[in-house]
Design an enzyme around this catalytic site. Structure first.
Site, PDB file in Angstrom:
ATOM      1  N   ASP A   1      -5.795  -3.703  -2.788  1.00 61.58           N
ATOM      2  CA  ASP A   1      -4.446  -3.598  -3.662  1.00 61.58           C
ATOM      3  C   ASP A   1      -4.958  -2.360  -4.614  1.00 61.58           C
ATOM      4  O   ASP A   1      -5.993  -2.251  -4.786  1.00 61.58           O
ATOM      5  CB  ASP A   1      -4.178  -5.044  -4.361  1.00 61.58           C
ATOM      6  CG  ASP A   1      -2.679  -5.069  -4.703  1.00 61.58           C
ATOM      7  OD1 ASP A   1      -1.966  -3.966  -4.875  1.00 61.58           O
ATOM      8  OD2 ASP A   1      -2.318  -6.200  -5.126  1.00 61.58           O
ATOM      9  N   TRP A   2      -3.669  -2.113  -5.441  1.00 54.63           N
ATOM     10  CA  TRP A   2      -4.041  -0.785  -6.182  1.00 54.63           C
ATOM     11  C   TRP A   2      -4.714  -1.321  -7.259  1.00 54.63           C
ATOM     12  O   TRP A   2      -4.427  -1.752  -8.319  1.00 54.63           O
ATOM     13  CB  TRP A   2      -2.521  -0.307  -6.521  1.00 54.63           C
ATOM     14  CG  TRP A   2      -2.079   0.671  -5.776  1.00 54.63           C
ATOM     15  CD1 TRP A   2      -1.394   2.037  -5.952  1.00 54.63           C
ATOM     16  CD2 TRP A   2      -2.050   0.838  -4.213  1.00 54.63           C
ATOM     17  NE1 TRP A   2      -1.229   2.690  -4.727  1.00 54.63           N
ATOM     18  CE2 TRP A   2      -1.579   2.009  -3.579  1.00 54.63           C
ATOM     19  CE3 TRP A   2      -2.450  -0.189  -3.268  1.00 54.63           C
ATOM     20  CZ2 TRP A   2      -1.266   2.450  -2.335  1.00 54.63           C
ATOM     21  CZ3 TRP A   2      -2.282   0.205  -1.973  1.00 54.63           C
ATOM     22  CH2 TRP A   2      -1.777   1.444  -1.238  1.00 54.63           C
TER      23      TRP A   2
END
Length: 720
Positions: A205-206
């Site tokens: 995930d970012w």
């Protein structure tokens, strides 16, 4: 990873190999951040259809749009369970049941990847609330769950995703049993890559990568977007090596032997294997948009070709919107409405009308003004248009009867106008909603997760104010998850209730199709609607007493296997509307249940001789076929969703009933349809923590067939 590309995420290019790089883009409801794309019904709505064909068709249409924009990886579907009713991103997923979530995930992935786009199963794992989720350098909560519950609950849809051929899986922000997900060796390597035989790549995930060695050596294959601090400038200058845990630091670690070159080869192989498997090496469109702007040029460079990829997807979006509208109440056949006979129609509530500054007035859709068709955050997309219910119903009603008086009060708190309008009407339709979204944005004081389970904008009061004057009050709810309806659901003047979820850009047309009878509702709830918030098995962790920045919030999954309807059944709690519930304009009767087992005992069941994507080689073979007949005994043609639940032998210590199959069929009035629902070995198995394998318990099983988790019309037992 390169953080300066035109996509939300990029691997950067390799000019000497003529490789343009891999483009990654949200999200689970359509292409986020690009113009000339569609806003599809939410994942929750897809699940509400209980229709595998529509789930696949939605995935295929989304895949076509991602491909048309030149995107290699679509960051979806989302398959975290709706463990908490108020969780902000429930609408992106498929509800509270792992089996239903698994069907939704598998069919969505197959649809997306049928267009050569790599699907990304997310968020692995136990990422089920927004408060304290981590990201951007913040400490993340630890979701603590036992091994058996994890395998039978939260892992289930991810296993189905791997079996469906998902090319990528996203590791989440949170910790699991104390360990950061993107460096969780047990879950990433031992479970996902070995036990489930996942052959694709794990991307973060970012900003979820928080180390070099720990993330690389424990399973992460791609770091997105690549920089340490999500708020820092996207600087492609390689001299800024300290702005990435990977990047130049990964190069140095491989060169000095800290990280084996074989591990780097494995990372690249996994990424490129998915790329080649999807055929992206030949004839794949180049990126033709820029996620950060809808302008054609940026600093003199053309960054957006404005390619229209919507095709005829509006037809499917409208169909799914209607097919996902759950009829909760319908007294004296109030619905469908014969608009030709309506003399005075009142449409009440801001949720009926448009946002006066346009459907995309708020970044990331982080506001709740006008009709609610999508939640907020990275899971949202840009509306190409938004058909609001008021204009659609008004036009239809006027065409059906030009003399009909049509009045609207699109302010939620103008009770003077409501009190003046409602008494004149023979039909009132009240539109109300409840919104939620991703936790980096706060809307009306709700930081992603909803603060409460009541309707927004004083919805309860608006319904009661209308019903006090209008003897035929129809309520339409646009919801991001369950709400409490106790204040008004049984009001004698509330004659019909619809839960339309978050239907996307065609919302007005979809609800009109149901209200008018063009579509007979067949949707079912993918979660339980309780009488009280305290009736649910778990809730959001909103606050912690320890305010130290190094403190790790702990979320203990004490419900074990008893989530949602399983909790209500086990604790003998009566819900308001149970999981799987939904009415129709017609009626159905069930009969002639027969069971056919493939083997006679657990000992003669097929044995796993190795692994395949999704788990053991024998898990997905047929174990049992459940056959029965359903007759349409009402006045309308319509679809019926027949549901199959399994009661395990007592010694297995399972919940009273678990969903293990369903089938949707169109049946004309007076006619019957034959159903045959197959159950697999895994569907009648439990996870054994000692042998670390799925086993079939011995003893008496009960098969329940019905139209909801509590409307069980047929039962039969079998013994293994």
């Amino acid at each position: 990873m390169d953080t300066a590309g035109r996509c939300e995420g990029s691997t950067g290019s390799v000019p000497r190999l003529n490789f343009a790089g891999i483009c990654l883009q949200d999200g689970p409801t359509g292409v986020h951040g690009a113009d000339y794309t569609s806003v599809f019904p939410s994942g929750m709505n897809a699940a509400m259809t209980w229709d595998a064909d529509l789930m696949h068709a939605r995935g295929a249409a989304m895949g076509a749009e991602f491909r048309g924009k030149g995107i290699n990886v679509a960051l979806g579907p989302m398959m975290n369970l709706a463990r908490n009713a108020a969780a902000g991103r429930n609408w992106e997923g498929a509800g509270a049941d792992p089996f239903l979530a698994g069907v939704h995930a598998a069919h969505t992935i197959r649809g997306i990847q049928s267009n050569g786009v790599i699907a990304c199963a997310k968020h692995f794992a136990l990422n089920e609330q927004e408060h304290y989720r981590g990201g951007g350098g913040a400490e993340a909560y630890s979701s603590n769950q036992d091994d058996r519950s994890f395998h039978e609950m939260q892992l289930w849809p991810f296993a189905e995703s791997v079996r469906a051929g998902a090319g990528s899986v996203m590791c989440a922000y949170n910790r699991a049993n104390g360990t950061q997900m993107c460096e969780n060796r047990h879950l990433l390597n031992a479970v996902l890559k070995e036990e489930l035989d996942f052959q694709g790549f794990i991307l973060s995930d970012w900003g979820a990568v928080t180390s070099l060695y720990g993330s690389v050596m424990n399973g992460a294959d791609m770091n997105q977007p690549g920089n340490i601090d999500l708020t820092s400038p996207n600087d492609p200058d390689p001299s800024t090596a300290n702005n990435s845990y990977w990047g130049q630091q990964l190069v140095s670690a491989v060169l000095n032997g800290t990280i084996p070159e074989s591990r780097l080869d494995d990372m690249v192989t996994r990424i490129m294997a998915a790329y080649y498997k999807m055929g992206q090496n030949e004839g794949y469109p180049a990126v033709n948009y820029d996620a950060s702007t809808e302008d054609t040029y940026y600093e003199g460079e053309k960054v957006n070709e404005h390619v229209n990829v919507m095709g005829n997807h509006s037809i499917l979006i409208r169909e799914i919107g209607a097919a996902s509208t759950v009829l909760l109440k319908n007294i004296n056949s109030t619905l469908p409405i014969d608009f030709a006979k309506v003399k005075n129609l009142a449409i009440i509530g801001s949720d009926a009308g448009p946002h006066f500054d346009g459907p995309n007035a708020c970044n990331w859709l982080a506001c709740d003004e006008g009709t609610l068709a999508m939640g907020w955050g990275s899971g949202a997309a840009i509306f190409p248009y938004l058909i609001d219910p008021f204009s659609t119903i008004q036009n239809y009603a006027h065409a059906a009867n030009p003399s009909t008086v049509i009045q609207a009060v699109l302010s939620d708190f103008n009770y003077i106008a409501v009190n003046a309008t409602a008494p004149q009407a023979d039909t009132c339709i009240v539109f109300v909603n409840a919104d939620s979204g991703e936790g980096f944005l706060t809307v009306d004081g709700n930081a992603g997760d909803r603060n409460n389970l009541t309707l927004w904008h004083g919805g309860d009061e608006l319904i009661l104010a209308t019903a006090a004057h209008c003897a035929n009050t129809v309520v339409v709810m646009h919801l991001a998850g369950p709400v409490l309806v106790e204040a008004w659901f049984d009001h004698p003047n509330v004659t019909a209730i619809l839960n339309a979820g978050l239907p996307g850009q065609e919302t007005g047309n979809s609800i009109l199709d149901v209200l008018s009878g063009a579509v007979n509702p067949s949707a079912r709830l993918p979660f339980t609607m309780a009488k009280r918030r305290s009736d649910y098995a778990s809730d959001i962790l909103y606050n912690v007493s320890n305010t130290s920045t190094a403190y790790i919030p702990e979320i203990n999954y004490t419900e074990k296997l008893e989530l949602d309807y399983k909790w209500f059944d086990a604790k003998n709690i009566t819900p308001r509307y149970e999981f799987g519930y939904g009415l129709s304009y017609t009626t159905f009767t069930y009969s002639d249940l027969t069971l056919k087992t493939t083997f006679t005992s657990a000992a003669t069941a097929p044995k796993s001789s190795g692994t395949q994507p999704g788990g053991g080689s024998a898990l997905y073979t047929n174990a049992l076929t459940v056959s029965f007949s359903v007759k349409n005994t009402g006045k309308y043609d319509g679809h019926e969703v027949a549901q199959v639940y399994i009661g395990f032998p007592a010694a297995a210590h399972e919940p009273p009933r678990v969903l293990r199959g369903f089938e949707k069929s169109f049946i004309k009035k007076g006619q019957s349809a034959q159903f045959a629902v197959g159950l697999r070995v895994k569907d009648i198995s439990i996870w054994d923590v000692i042998t670390q394998s799925w086993i079939i318990p011995t003893g008496e099983f009960t098969v329940y067939v019905g139209s909801s988790s509590r409307a069980l019309h047929l039962t039969k037992t079998f013994v293994l």
